[in-house]
Design a protein around this motif. Structure first.
Motif, PDB file in Angstrom:
ATOM      1  N   ARG A  13      25.006  -6.610  20.976  1.00 39.77           N
ATOM      2  CA  ARG A  13      23.589  -6.525  21.310  1.00 39.77           C
ATOM      3  C   ARG A  13      23.301  -5.118  21.832  1.00 39.77           C
ATOM      4  O   ARG A  13      23.853  -4.722  22.849  1.00 39.77           O
ATOM      5  N   VAL A  14      22.452  -4.416  21.105  1.00 45.19           N
ATOM      6  CA  VAL A  14      22.084  -3.043  21.468  1.00 45.19           C
ATOM      7  C   VAL A  14      20.633  -3.058  21.931  1.00 45.19           C
ATOM      8  O   VAL A  14      19.776  -3.629  21.268  1.00 45.19           O
ATOM      9  N   THR A  15      20.388  -2.435  23.068  1.00 49.70           N
ATOM     10  CA  THR A  15      19.030  -2.341  23.597  1.00 49.70           C
ATOM     11  C   THR A  15      18.613  -0.881  23.652  1.00 49.70           C
ATOM     12  O   THR A  15      19.316  -0.056  24.229  1.00 49.70           O
ATOM     13  N   LEU A  16      17.486  -0.587  23.013  1.00 47.08           N
ATOM     14  CA  LEU A  16      16.879   0.740  23.110  1.00 47.08           C
ATOM     15  C   LEU A  16      15.870   0.660  24.248  1.00 47.08           C
ATOM     16  O   LEU A  16      14.892  -0.072  24.153  1.00 47.08           O
ATOM     17  N   HIS A  17      16.110   1.375  25.337  1.00 49.53           N
ATOM     18  CA  HIS A  17      15.273   1.255  26.526  1.00 49.53           C
ATOM     19  C   HIS A  17      13.986   2.056  26.451  1.00 49.53           C
ATOM     20  O   HIS A  17      13.040   1.784  27.182  1.00 49.53           O
ATOM     21  N   HIS A  18      13.947   3.069  25.601  1.00 47.67           N
ATOM     22  CA  HIS A  18      12.768   3.910  25.448  1.00 47.67           C
ATOM     23  C   HIS A  18      12.543   4.135  23.962  1.00 47.67           C
ATOM     24  O   HIS A  18      13.476   4.089  23.171  1.00 47.67           O
ATOM     25  N   SER A  19      11.311   4.397  23.629  1.00 41.93           N
ATOM     26  CA  SER A  19      11.043   4.774  22.246  1.00 41.93           C
ATOM     27  C   SER A  19      11.767   6.072  21.939  1.00 41.93           C
ATOM     28  O   SER A  19      11.878   6.956  22.786  1.00 41.93           O
ATOM     29  N   ILE A  20      12.257   6.172  20.740  1.00 41.28           N
ATOM     30  CA  ILE A  20      13.024   7.335  20.319  1.00 41.28           C
ATOM     31  C   ILE A  20      12.079   8.318  19.650  1.00 41.28           C
ATOM     32  O   ILE A  20      11.131   7.929  18.962  1.00 41.28           O
ATOM     33  N   ASP A  21      12.349   9.598  19.860  1.00 43.43           N
ATOM     34  CA  ASP A  21      11.566  10.629  19.188  1.00 43.43           C
ATOM     35  C   ASP A  21      12.501  11.419  18.273  1.00 43.43           C
ATOM     36  O   ASP A  21      13.693  11.137  18.205  1.00 43.43           O
ATOM     37  N   VAL A  22      11.964  12.380  17.577  1.00 46.69           N
ATOM     38  CA  VAL A  22      12.777  13.133  16.616  1.00 46.69           C
ATOM     39  C   VAL A  22      13.914  13.889  17.289  1.00 46.69           C
ATOM     40  O   VAL A  22      14.934  14.162  16.669  1.00 46.69           O
ATOM     41  N   PRO A  55       7.920   5.774  14.810  1.00 43.60           N
ATOM     42  CA  PRO A  55       8.582   5.919  13.515  1.00 43.60           C
ATOM     43  C   PRO A  55      10.059   6.322  13.665  1.00 43.60           C
ATOM     44  O   PRO A  55      10.911   5.852  12.918  1.00 43.60           O
ATOM     45  N   ALA A  56      10.363   7.165  14.639  1.00 41.89           N
ATOM     46  CA  ALA A  56      11.752   7.582  14.854  1.00 41.89           C
ATOM     47  C   ALA A  56      12.613   6.399  15.312  1.00 41.89           C
ATOM     48  O   ALA A  56      13.775   6.281  14.916  1.00 41.89           O
ATOM     49  N   THR A  57      12.039   5.519  16.131  1.00 39.37           N
ATOM     50  CA  THR A  57      12.769   4.321  16.567  1.00 39.37           C
ATOM     51  C   THR A  57      13.085   3.442  15.365  1.00 39.37           C
ATOM     52  O   THR A  57      14.220   2.992  15.190  1.00 39.37           O
ATOM     53  N   LEU A  58      12.092   3.195  14.527  1.00 37.00           N
ATOM     54  CA  LEU A  58      12.327   2.389  13.331  1.00 37.00           C
ATOM     55  C   LEU A  58      13.327   3.063  12.400  1.00 37.00           C
ATOM     56  O   LEU A  58      14.157   2.396  11.786  1.00 37.00           O
ATOM     57  N   SER A  59      13.279   4.377  12.309  1.00 38.26           N
ATOM     58  CA  SER A  59      14.223   5.112  11.480  1.00 38.26           C
ATOM     59  C   SER A  59      15.663   4.877  11.946  1.00 38.26           C
ATOM     60  O   SER A  59      16.562   4.678  11.128  1.00 38.26           O
ATOM     61  N   VAL A  60      15.880   4.894  13.245  1.00 38.26           N
ATOM     62  CA  VAL A  60      17.221   4.651  13.795  1.00 38.26           C
ATOM     63  C   VAL A  60      17.682   3.237  13.454  1.00 38.26           C
ATOM     64  O   VAL A  60      18.827   3.030  13.049  1.00 38.26           O
ATOM     65  N   VAL A  61      16.792   2.276  13.596  1.00 38.53           N
ATOM     66  CA  VAL A  61      17.166   0.884  13.315  1.00 38.53           C
ATOM     67  C   VAL A  61      17.461   0.702  11.827  1.00 38.53           C
ATOM     68  O   VAL A  61      18.434   0.037  11.453  1.00 38.53           O
ATOM     69  N   VAL A  62      16.664   1.312  10.966  1.00 36.59           N
ATOM     70  CA  VAL A  62      16.904   1.212   9.518  1.00 36.59           C
ATOM     71  C   VAL A  62      18.227   1.888   9.158  1.00 36.59           C
ATOM     72  O   VAL A  62      19.012   1.361   8.360  1.00 36.59           O
ATOM     73  N   ARG A  63      18.502   3.029   9.755  1.00 35.49           N
ATOM     74  CA  ARG A  63      19.787   3.715   9.508  1.00 35.49           C
ATOM     75  C   ARG A  63      20.961   2.842   9.966  1.00 35.49           C
ATOM     76  O   ARG A  63      21.960   2.716   9.256  1.00 35.49           O
ATOM     77  N   ALA A  64      20.822   2.231  11.130  1.00 35.91           N
ATOM     78  CA  ALA A  64      21.874   1.341  11.626  1.00 35.91           C
ATOM     79  C   ALA A  64      22.043   0.144  10.691  1.00 35.91           C
ATOM     80  O   ALA A  64      23.168  -0.290  10.423  1.00 35.91           O
ATOM     81  N   HIS A  65      20.927  -0.354  10.186  1.00 36.27           N
ATOM     82  CA  HIS A  65      20.992  -1.477   9.245  1.00 36.27           C
ATOM     83  C   HIS A  65      21.764  -1.096   7.990  1.00 36.27           C
ATOM     84  O   HIS A  65      22.606  -1.857   7.513  1.00 36.27           O
ATOM     85  N   ARG A  66      21.483   0.075   7.441  1.00 38.41           N
ATOM     86  CA  ARG A  66      22.202   0.522   6.238  1.00 38.41           C
ATOM     87  C   ARG A  66      23.704   0.629   6.500  1.00 38.41           C
ATOM     88  O   ARG A  66      24.515   0.214   5.680  1.00 38.41           O
TER      89      ARG A  66
END
Length: 93
Positions: A13-22, A55-66
């Motif tokens: 279980r990974v928790t992102l505590h803040h929104s991620i930026d570029v 968008p950067a947060t979603l990008s990280v999650v999509v990259r992790a998914h791949r």
């Protein structure tokens, strides 16, 4: 702290505590990848901050998914709005 994690049985279980930026996107993606390789889970869940993820947060999650998909590890997204869940599903199908 940007990311924390816990292991519950065979689930990471990974928790992102803040929104991620570029500026923090690459570091967050590498950290999640390292956690997956260290713990060798059968499943991964990623909890994003409340509200609409950047968008950067979603990008990280999509990259992790791949990365997880290449290892045959299912990854699920939690805490995201319905719209963000749809974007995630669209980008990982």
């Amino acid at each position: 702290m940007l990311i924390s994690h816990s292991v519950d049985g065979d689930t990471l279980r990974v928790t992102l505590h803040h929104s991620i930026d570029v500026n923090t996107r690459a570091a967050a993606a590498v950290e999640i990848e390292a956690l997956v390789h260290t713990h060798s889970p059968r499943r991964v869940t990623v909890q994003v901050p409340a509200g609409e993820p950047t968008p950067a947060t979603l990008s990280v999650v999509v990259r992790a998914h791949r990365m997880c998909k290449s290892l045959d590890i299912p990854l699920s997204l939690t805490g995201a709005t319905t719209q963000a869940q749809r974007l995630f599903t669209t980008n990982t199908a």
